[in-house]
Design a protein around this motif. Structure first.
Motif, mmCIF file in Angstrom:
data_model
loop_
_atom_site.group_PDB
_atom_site.id
_atom_site.type_symbol
_atom_site.label_atom_id
_atom_site.label_comp_id
_atom_site.label_asym_id
_atom_site.label_seq_id
_atom_site.Cartn_x
_atom_site.Cartn_y
_atom_site.Cartn_z
ATOM 1 N N THR A 168 0.856 -1.181 0.000
ATOM 2 C CA THR A 168 0.000 0.000 0.000
ATOM 3 C C THR A 168 0.897 1.237 0.000
ATOM 4 O OG1 THR A 168 -0.096 0.042 2.431
ATOM 5 C CG2 THR A 168 -1.826 -1.192 1.284
ATOM 6 N N GLY A 169 0.297 2.419 -0.105
ATOM 7 C CA GLY A 169 1.066 3.651 -0.076
ATOM 8 C C GLY A 169 1.467 4.119 -1.461
ATOM 9 N N ASP A 170 2.215 5.244 -1.525
ATOM 10 C CA ASP A 170 2.498 5.859 -2.821
ATOM 11 C C ASP A 170 3.554 5.126 -3.630
ATOM 12 O OD1 ASP A 170 4.645 6.556 -1.259
ATOM 13 O OD2 ASP A 170 4.570 8.698 -1.695
ATOM 14 N N LEU A 171 4.170 4.090 -3.057
ATOM 15 C CA LEU A 171 5.100 3.261 -3.819
ATOM 16 C C LEU A 171 4.530 1.876 -4.086
ATOM 17 C CD1 LEU A 171 8.611 4.084 -2.261
ATOM 18 C CD2 LEU A 171 7.599 4.937 -4.376
ATOM 19 N N SER A 172 3.226 1.748 -3.951
ATOM 20 C CA SER A 172 2.619 0.424 -4.086
ATOM 21 C C SER A 172 2.788 -0.157 -5.484
ATOM 22 C CB SER A 172 1.135 0.471 -3.717
ATOM 23 O OG SER A 172 0.438 1.389 -4.548
ATOM 24 N N VAL A 205 20.946 23.298 -15.882
ATOM 25 C CA VAL A 205 20.034 22.275 -15.360
ATOM 26 C C VAL A 205 19.619 22.605 -13.934
ATOM 27 C CG1 VAL A 205 19.705 19.811 -14.946
ATOM 28 C CG2 VAL A 205 21.235 20.565 -16.784
ATOM 29 N N ALA A 206 18.330 22.458 -13.662
ATOM 30 C CA ALA A 206 17.801 22.561 -12.299
ATOM 31 C C ALA A 206 17.650 21.151 -11.744
ATOM 32 C CB ALA A 206 16.457 23.278 -12.297
ATOM 33 N N VAL A 207 18.044 20.958 -10.492
ATOM 34 C CA VAL A 207 17.915 19.664 -9.830
ATOM 35 C C VAL A 207 17.058 19.852 -8.589
ATOM 36 C CG1 VAL A 207 19.121 17.762 -8.693
ATOM 37 C CG2 VAL A 207 20.175 18.908 -10.654
ATOM 38 N N VAL A 208 15.952 19.145 -8.516
ATOM 39 C CA VAL A 208 15.097 19.190 -7.327
ATOM 40 C C VAL A 208 14.901 17.769 -6.829
ATOM 41 C CG1 VAL A 208 13.939 21.339 -7.941
ATOM 42 C CG2 VAL A 208 12.990 19.181 -8.754
ATOM 43 N N TYR A 209 14.877 17.608 -5.525
ATOM 44 C CA TYR A 209 14.857 16.254 -4.982
ATOM 45 C C TYR A 209 14.143 16.189 -3.640
ATOM 46 C CZ TYR A 209 18.824 18.056 -2.251
ATOM 47 O OH TYR A 209 19.623 18.813 -1.421
ATOM 48 N N ARG A 210 13.577 15.017 -3.372
ATOM 49 C CA ARG A 210 12.915 14.784 -2.108
ATOM 50 C C ARG A 210 13.961 14.733 -0.995
ATOM 51 N NH1 ARG A 210 9.076 10.715 -2.079
ATOM 52 N NH2 ARG A 210 9.686 10.001 -0.006
ATOM 53 N N VAL A 255 22.002 25.247 -12.116
ATOM 54 C CA VAL A 255 21.530 26.582 -11.737
ATOM 55 C C VAL A 255 20.593 26.541 -10.532
ATOM 56 C CG1 VAL A 255 21.815 27.505 -14.050
ATOM 57 C CG2 VAL A 255 19.648 26.425 -13.424
ATOM 58 N N LEU A 256 20.125 25.367 -10.171
ATOM 59 C CA LEU A 256 19.268 25.194 -8.993
ATOM 60 C C LEU A 256 19.482 23.792 -8.451
ATOM 61 C CD1 LEU A 256 16.879 26.297 -7.191
ATOM 62 C CD2 LEU A 256 15.340 25.129 -8.799
ATOM 63 N N ASN A 257 19.691 23.685 -7.153
ATOM 64 C CA ASN A 257 19.848 22.384 -6.508
ATOM 65 C C ASN A 257 19.082 22.455 -5.197
ATOM 66 O OD1 ASN A 257 20.678 19.902 -5.547
ATOM 67 N ND2 ASN A 257 22.813 20.172 -6.146
ATOM 68 N N GLU A 258 17.829 22.043 -5.227
ATOM 69 C CA GLU A 258 16.906 22.330 -4.127
ATOM 70 C C GLU A 258 16.149 21.083 -3.689
ATOM 71 O OE1 GLU A 258 15.404 24.782 -1.265
ATOM 72 O OE2 GLU A 258 16.780 25.449 -2.846
ATOM 73 N N SER A 259 16.051 20.887 -2.371
ATOM 74 C CA SER A 259 15.265 19.777 -1.828
ATOM 75 C C SER A 259 13.848 20.253 -1.517
ATOM 76 C CB SER A 259 15.918 19.228 -0.560
ATOM 77 O OG SER A 259 15.851 20.186 0.481
ATOM 78 N N TYR A 260 12.956 19.305 -1.328
ATOM 79 C CA TYR A 260 11.586 19.639 -0.921
ATOM 80 C C TYR A 260 11.082 18.550 0.020
ATOM 81 C CZ TYR A 260 10.229 16.165 -4.437
ATOM 82 O OH TYR A 260 10.096 15.011 -5.168
ATOM 83 N N ASP A 261 10.070 18.893 0.789
ATOM 84 C CA ASP A 261 9.470 17.951 1.739
ATOM 85 C C ASP A 261 8.577 16.982 0.970
ATOM 86 O OD1 ASP A 261 8.196 16.564 3.744
ATOM 87 O OD2 ASP A 261 7.190 18.313 4.620
ATOM 88 N N PRO A 262 8.947 15.699 0.904
ATOM 89 C CA PRO A 262 8.142 14.762 0.121
ATOM 90 C C PRO A 262 6.763 14.498 0.721
ATOM 91 C CG PRO A 262 9.819 13.585 1.357
ATOM 92 C CD PRO A 262 10.116 15.041 1.528
ATOM 93 N N MET A 263 6.588 14.866 1.989
ATOM 94 C CA MET A 263 5.293 14.656 2.635
ATOM 95 C C MET A 263 4.371 15.857 2.457
ATOM 96 S SD MET A 263 5.887 11.668 3.604
ATOM 97 C CE MET A 263 4.333 11.362 4.468
ATOM 98 N N GLY A 264 4.857 16.886 1.771
ATOM 99 C CA GLY A 264 4.041 18.070 1.553
ATOM 100 C C GLY A 264 2.866 17.787 0.637
ATOM 101 N N SER A 295 12.261 12.075 -7.550
ATOM 102 C CA SER A 295 10.952 12.052 -6.897
ATOM 103 C C SER A 295 10.345 10.662 -6.906
ATOM 104 C CB SER A 295 9.983 13.000 -7.637
ATOM 105 O OG SER A 295 10.507 14.291 -7.803
ATOM 106 N N PHE A 296 9.371 10.490 -6.024
ATOM 107 C CA PHE A 296 8.471 9.351 -6.109
ATOM 108 C C PHE A 296 7.176 9.883 -6.726
ATOM 109 C CE2 PHE A 296 10.635 7.059 -2.304
ATOM 110 C CZ PHE A 296 11.614 6.577 -3.143
ATOM 111 N N GLU A 297 6.045 9.360 -6.312
ATOM 112 C CA GLU A 297 4.785 9.731 -6.960
ATOM 113 C C GLU A 297 4.417 11.199 -6.777
ATOM 114 O OE1 GLU A 297 0.242 8.130 -6.810
ATOM 115 O OE2 GLU A 297 1.814 6.614 -6.989
ATOM 116 N N GLU A 298 4.996 11.853 -5.742
ATOM 117 C CA GLU A 298 4.713 13.282 -5.591
ATOM 118 C C GLU A 298 5.233 14.073 -6.787
ATOM 119 O OE1 GLU A 298 8.897 12.937 -4.345
ATOM 120 O OE2 GLU A 298 7.089 11.764 -3.870
#
Length: 417
Positions: A48-52, A178-183, A207-216, A238-241
């Motif tokens: 179950t969950g977003d990696l199901s 290149v912009a890089v964004v990651y969980r 030009v961008l290397n930024e993390s984000y909250d995967p639970m957002g 990323s995963f499913e987000e």
């Protein structure tokens, strides 16, 4: 620096004590006197969950391996019982509970977890109980040097092998900024760092290397940062987000052909997730993922499970089960504290072999085996990592159909031509 596999006896004893405490002091340390017991597998996969979407291929691959082993006569002439199930659900607490239940049932090996973060949630409990853990999909670099007492292995390559392939692909397509964004988790950070290094080494500017909250629940901020960066391309770890990020970037005017990702978004149904009415909206989107060109294995697994639609990490999980079974044969014991010493040996022996029966017969005649896996040559190193990896470059056609575009073999020294 000493190998993580060379844990001192004192530390090993402490790890065992910790594992027994975590399991309530009762079972959970593998089958006592395992030489006489059948080899018992358990798994911690996302049901179950977003990696199901990763669950079905890994579960089916594990069951397929067990069926093949049993058709060949079982391990040490004993049929393997059915695999015991545990749902990681991409939730650390639930994954830990699932691992605890497996240990309480005296499993001899745990397959999984699927996500690197979920393995981080269970690895102390599993390996501390002196039970072998093997994942077919963990890629976080930090797992290479994790203090696991020598009980953790993975048949998926570290992102230190995948990152350079992804970075090279982005640059080869003509992108210079290149912009890089990651969980913000172990998987996201490890792969993002590897990709960014590769991009810069190949002459591109990050030009961008930024993390984000995967639970957002809202990713407008990171979407706007990418849009404002005016990058030629974006890499999303990323995963499913990531579906929400893709949708937002398309709305900002970015083309899918400017977007790249990795195994977390290697979903055959990505187009439908982005726009169920127009799956072709992701046409041109590309990425990389551990993967092999092995139609014979795919056909066998499809015959075993005709309803299976996603095959990601199936060969790697199959190989985990096969190596564990061969290690038990080589050690003449199903006790993980005994057969663990043969895990690396059966991937580096003198005689190459592929199926369980072929390898088992070589062992029975006194030979040593070099198991050639469904996912490729394994050759575990001192950290339980594979040293040769096959990376698939995937993309999406005009109608949104997922397609494998190429397969690249790579090692820590670089791409194998």
């Amino acid at each position: 620096m000493p190998s993580k596999k060379a844990l001192s006896l004192t530390a090993m004893a402490a790890a065992l004590a910790l594992g027994l405490t975590a399991c309530g002091g009762g079972g959970g340390g593998g089958n006592d006197g395992g030489e006489g017991d059948p080899l018992q597998f358990g798994y911690v996969f996302p049901e179950t969950g977003d990696l199901s979407f990763l669950g079905p291929p890994q579960i089916s691959a594990a069951k397929y391996a067990i069926q093949e082993i049993n058709e060949a006569g079982g391990v040490l002439d004993q049929e393997l019982p059915g695999i015991l199930a545990g749902d990681e659900a991409n939730d650390a607490a639930q994954a830990n509970d699932a691992a605890g239940r497996l240990l309480d049932q005296d499993v001899d090996a745990v397959l999984g977890a699927a996500a690197s973060g979920m393995t981080m949630a269970i690895i102390d409990r599993v390996t501390g109980a002196e039970v072998v853990q093997c994942s077919g999909s963990n890629t976080a670099p930090d797992l290479s040097t994790y203090d696991d007492g020598g009980y953790y292995f993975r048949t998926a390559p570290s992102d230190l092998l995948q990152g350079p392939v992804l970075g090279q692909k982005v640059v080869d397509d003509g992108n210079q900024s290149v912009a890089v964004v990651y969980r913000a988790d172990d998987y996201g950070q490890g792969l993002a760092e590897s990709v960014a290094t590769s991009l810069e080494e190949n002459g591109a500017e990050v030009v961008l290397n930024e993390s984000y909250d995967p639970m957002g629940t809202n990713f407008d901020s990171v979407i706007q940062q990418v849009s404002n960066s005016d990058a030629d391309a974006v890499v999303m770890v990323s995963f499913e987000e990531g579906v929400q990020i893709i949708t937002g970037l398309i709305e900002e005017g970015m083309e899918p052909s400017q977007m790249y990702s990795a195994d977390g978004l290697n979903n055959e149904n990505l187009g439908e997730l982005v726009d169920s009415g127009d799956p072709g909206v992701v046409s041109g989107f590309q990425g990389t993922a551990p993967g092999v060109d092995n139609p014979e294995f795919d056909e066998g697994l499809t015959e075993f499970d005709p309803d299976l639609e996603v095959f990601q990490y199936a060969p790697q999980v199959y190989d985990c089960a096969m190596v564990i079974a061969l290690a038990a044969e080589a050690a003449e014991s199903t006790d993980p504290a005994v057969y663990v010493d043969q895990m690396t040996a059966v991937t580096q022996g003198d005689e190459q072999c592929t199926g369980f029966a072929e390898c088992r017969d070589i062992l029975a005649e006194g030979g040593t085996v070099d198991y050639q896996g469904a996912s490729g040559p394994l050759d575990f190193d001192e950290n339980g990592d594979v040293t040769v990896a096959s990376i698939m470059i995937y993309g999406f056609a005009e109608d949104g159909t997922h397609e494998a575009q190429d397969f690249v073999e790579t090692t820590p020294e670089g791409t194998v031509e």
